[in-house]
Every structure is written in structure tokens, then in C-alpha cells.
Write a protein that holds these residues in place. Sequence first.
Motif, short mmCIF file in Angstrom:
data_model
loop_
_atom_site.label_atom_id
_atom_site.label_comp_id
_atom_site.label_asym_id
_atom_site.label_seq_id
_atom_site.Cartn_x
_atom_site.Cartn_y
_atom_site.Cartn_z
N TYR A 138 36.71 34.29 47.49
CA TYR A 138 35.76 34.78 46.49
C TYR A 138 36.42 35.91 45.74
O TYR A 138 36.86 36.89 46.37
CB TYR A 138 34.51 35.26 47.21
N ILE A 139 36.53 35.75 44.45
CA ILE A 139 37.20 36.76 43.63
C ILE A 139 36.17 37.42 42.73
O ILE A 139 35.44 36.72 41.99
CB ILE A 139 38.32 36.12 42.79
N VAL A 140 36.07 38.73 42.82
CA VAL A 140 35.13 39.52 42.02
C VAL A 140 35.96 40.36 41.04
O VAL A 140 36.86 41.09 41.47
CB VAL A 140 34.28 40.45 42.91
N THR A 141 35.70 40.26 39.75
CA THR A 141 36.43 41.04 38.76
C THR A 141 35.47 41.89 37.94
O THR A 141 34.55 41.36 37.32
CB THR A 141 37.25 40.12 37.82
N VAL A 142 35.69 43.19 38.02
CA VAL A 142 34.77 44.16 37.39
C VAL A 142 35.43 44.76 36.15
O VAL A 142 36.53 45.31 36.25
CB VAL A 142 34.42 45.28 38.40
N LEU A 146 31.09 41.12 34.49
CA LEU A 146 31.30 40.88 35.93
C LEU A 146 31.64 39.41 36.09
O LEU A 146 30.86 38.53 35.64
CB LEU A 146 30.03 41.21 36.71
N SER A 147 32.82 39.12 36.59
CA SER A 147 33.24 37.72 36.77
C SER A 147 33.39 37.41 38.25
O SER A 147 33.89 38.25 39.02
CB SER A 147 34.57 37.47 36.05
N LEU A 148 32.98 36.22 38.61
CA LEU A 148 32.99 35.79 40.02
C LEU A 148 33.63 34.42 40.08
O LEU A 148 33.39 33.58 39.20
CB LEU A 148 31.55 35.75 40.53
N GLU A 149 34.44 34.20 41.09
CA GLU A 149 34.97 32.85 41.31
C GLU A 149 34.94 32.54 42.80
O GLU A 149 35.46 33.32 43.63
CB GLU A 149 36.41 32.72 40.80
N LEU A 150 34.29 31.43 43.13
CA LEU A 150 34.23 30.96 44.52
C LEU A 150 35.09 29.71 44.61
O LEU A 150 34.83 28.72 43.92
CB LEU A 150 32.78 30.64 44.90
N LEU A 291 34.15 27.48 41.44
CA LEU A 291 32.89 27.79 40.75
C LEU A 291 33.08 29.16 40.11
O LEU A 291 33.35 30.15 40.83
CB LEU A 291 31.73 27.82 41.76
N LYS A 292 33.00 29.21 38.78
CA LYS A 292 33.21 30.48 38.08
C LYS A 292 31.93 30.87 37.33
O LYS A 292 31.30 30.03 36.68
CB LYS A 292 34.34 30.34 37.05
N VAL A 293 31.62 32.16 37.40
CA VAL A 293 30.47 32.68 36.65
C VAL A 293 30.91 33.98 35.98
O VAL A 293 31.56 34.82 36.62
CB VAL A 293 29.27 32.94 37.58
N LYS A 294 30.59 34.11 34.70
CA LYS A 294 30.88 35.37 33.98
C LYS A 294 29.56 35.92 33.44
O LYS A 294 28.82 35.21 32.72
CB LYS A 294 31.85 35.12 32.83
#
Length: 300
Positions: A138-142, A146-150, A291-294
Motif C-alpha cells: 500500500y503506497i500513500v503519497t501526500v 492524497l494518492s493511494l495505491e493498493l 487499485l489507485k485512488v487520487k
Amino acid sequence: MTTGKGTDWDDKFDIPGRVRFMEGVGDLPMININTEWSSAEVYLHGAHVTQFQKKGEEPLLFLSQVSRFAEGQAIRGGIPIILPWFGAREGLPMHGFARIKNWELREIVPSKDGAIGLRFQLPDSPEAGNFPPFTADYIVTVRDTLSLELIVTNKSADQELSLEDCLHTYFTVGDISAVSITGLKGVDYLDKVENFAKKTEAGDAIKISSEVDRVYMDTTAPTEIHDARLKRKIRIEKEGSASTVVWNPWIAKAQQMPDFGNEEYQRMVCVESGNVGKNKLTIGPGKSASLKVKLSSTTL
Ligand code: TA6
């Protein structure tokens, strides 16, 4: 201070003024991140992002004032990681076990532009034994967003991996009665409030004036939350997701949840991005699914 593994965090992860390791609520290990644009908090428990706030703005994420912060319990709010199943399973934790496990922090990656990236990994567990071997990163980028990738990888040499995943994001709104959600017009959904009845979204915008619990299917579109009270638009962009879930518990359900304030339904809405139900994932041997969410916000 110790992490879920009982080991001390090394100072090597500390980046003075930007990344700080703390004991959060319930003395659970928490990472506090500060950038020039924003601040965020992530717990090792569930690799759970509990807070993201742009400077000068209301918090983007909703966190219940009465959330539990305890081993074996899901945090109520922020971004629960739903994996490897969505919803209830007899005798098993609701929404899978990933959100109640202590994830391991593997890497912190400061970017030249000032963003901070963190990579977490789900440790192995007895519960995972019911699935072909898999890893979850799980990658969290601030930054100002806020971007998330599972990323789920099927480590089996010969078995397909079938699972559901979802980032079950709780958003702060000023007043649910002054909110509209766009991006789902014409999309079929299952209405969980009416026993999973299959319907099609007719309106340009979804407004909420009672309990809403809908699984929109076969949709890769971005959605937006228009908040007239906070004069803010939140945009949810996604990749590798075919399902969008919209949920507000409203009054009765709010009163039934001990870790959710009776009035808190007025200040939140969940717009969740994942692959659930008919959109569940089937990952071939040795393959991965991302799975990516921005999440971004602008003033109205
Ligand atoms: O995503 C909506 C939903 O499936 C609702 O039905 C409700 O159960 C919600 O998730 C919260 O689930 P939780 O297990 O976090 O209380």
C-alpha cells in the motif's frame, strides 16, 4: 516506542519537520506527515490513513469522534483498506482482515517536489491461509493531493487468486443535506437499503436525505462531492477500480454503531473505490492488480 512487531522504529525513518513517528490514539503507532501543502496521519494498524488536510482547508477525511483505536477493531473513518473481501462473511471480520492487521512500514520516499511517499506491506497471517499466497503493498503519497495505491500480487505458481478490494474512504462534509455527488449518472447499482435491488442511477447528481448504501458496478469514472456548506468540491479519481460504493448510514444506522456519533451522519459521506461483487478481481499466478485512488479538492 514499538511497532506491532515489538521492534523499535529506527530514527532512519524520521525526516525532521516532515515525518514523525508518534504514539497515536490508543497508543497505537502513528506516522505524522507534514508537507508544504498539507498534513496527514497514518496508523500502522490497518495502514489506516486517518487524516489528510490541506493547509487552510477543512479536513478532507472524516474520523468519528468515538472511533475505537484498538487491536482487532477497525478505525471508524479515514480510509479503511477492505481486503480480501467486501461485506459480511459468516464468522469472519466484516470487510476482510487487512484493516485490522498491523501493517509494516517498508519505505519512506521523499520526492524532490516535497511530496512524501510511504510504502506499507501486509504481513502474513493465519487468516490469509484460506487464500492462495498473496502479498499486499500500500503506497500513500501526500502532497496537495492524497494518492493511494493498493497492489495485490498472486504469489502462487499455479492458482488463480480471487478477491475483492476497496478503499472505503470517509469524507468530511459541512452538512449532508447540502451535498451532491456527481459522476454516476446511468450507472447500474445494487441498492443495499432495498435488499440489493438492481437499479440504474437516473440523476445527474445524487442527493442524500435518508440511508444510502449503493454498490455502483462497472464504472471507472471519477466522482465528485459538491459541498455547498464548506464551498468545496472533492474529486475522486481512480484506476484499476470497476466499483464505486456510496454510503451514508443516516439516523437509525448511526444510532446502532457504538463507534459512530448519533449526529455524525450529518458530517460525512463514504465514496469508496474498489472491485466488489460482480467486479471482484481474479489475478493469475504471479500477476498483480493495482487499485489507485487520487483525492483532490478545490473551492467552489
Ligand atoms: O460500504 C458500505 C458498507 O458496506 C455498509 O453496508 C456498512 O456496513 C459500511 O460498509 C461500514 O461497514 P463497517 O464494517 O466499517 O461498519
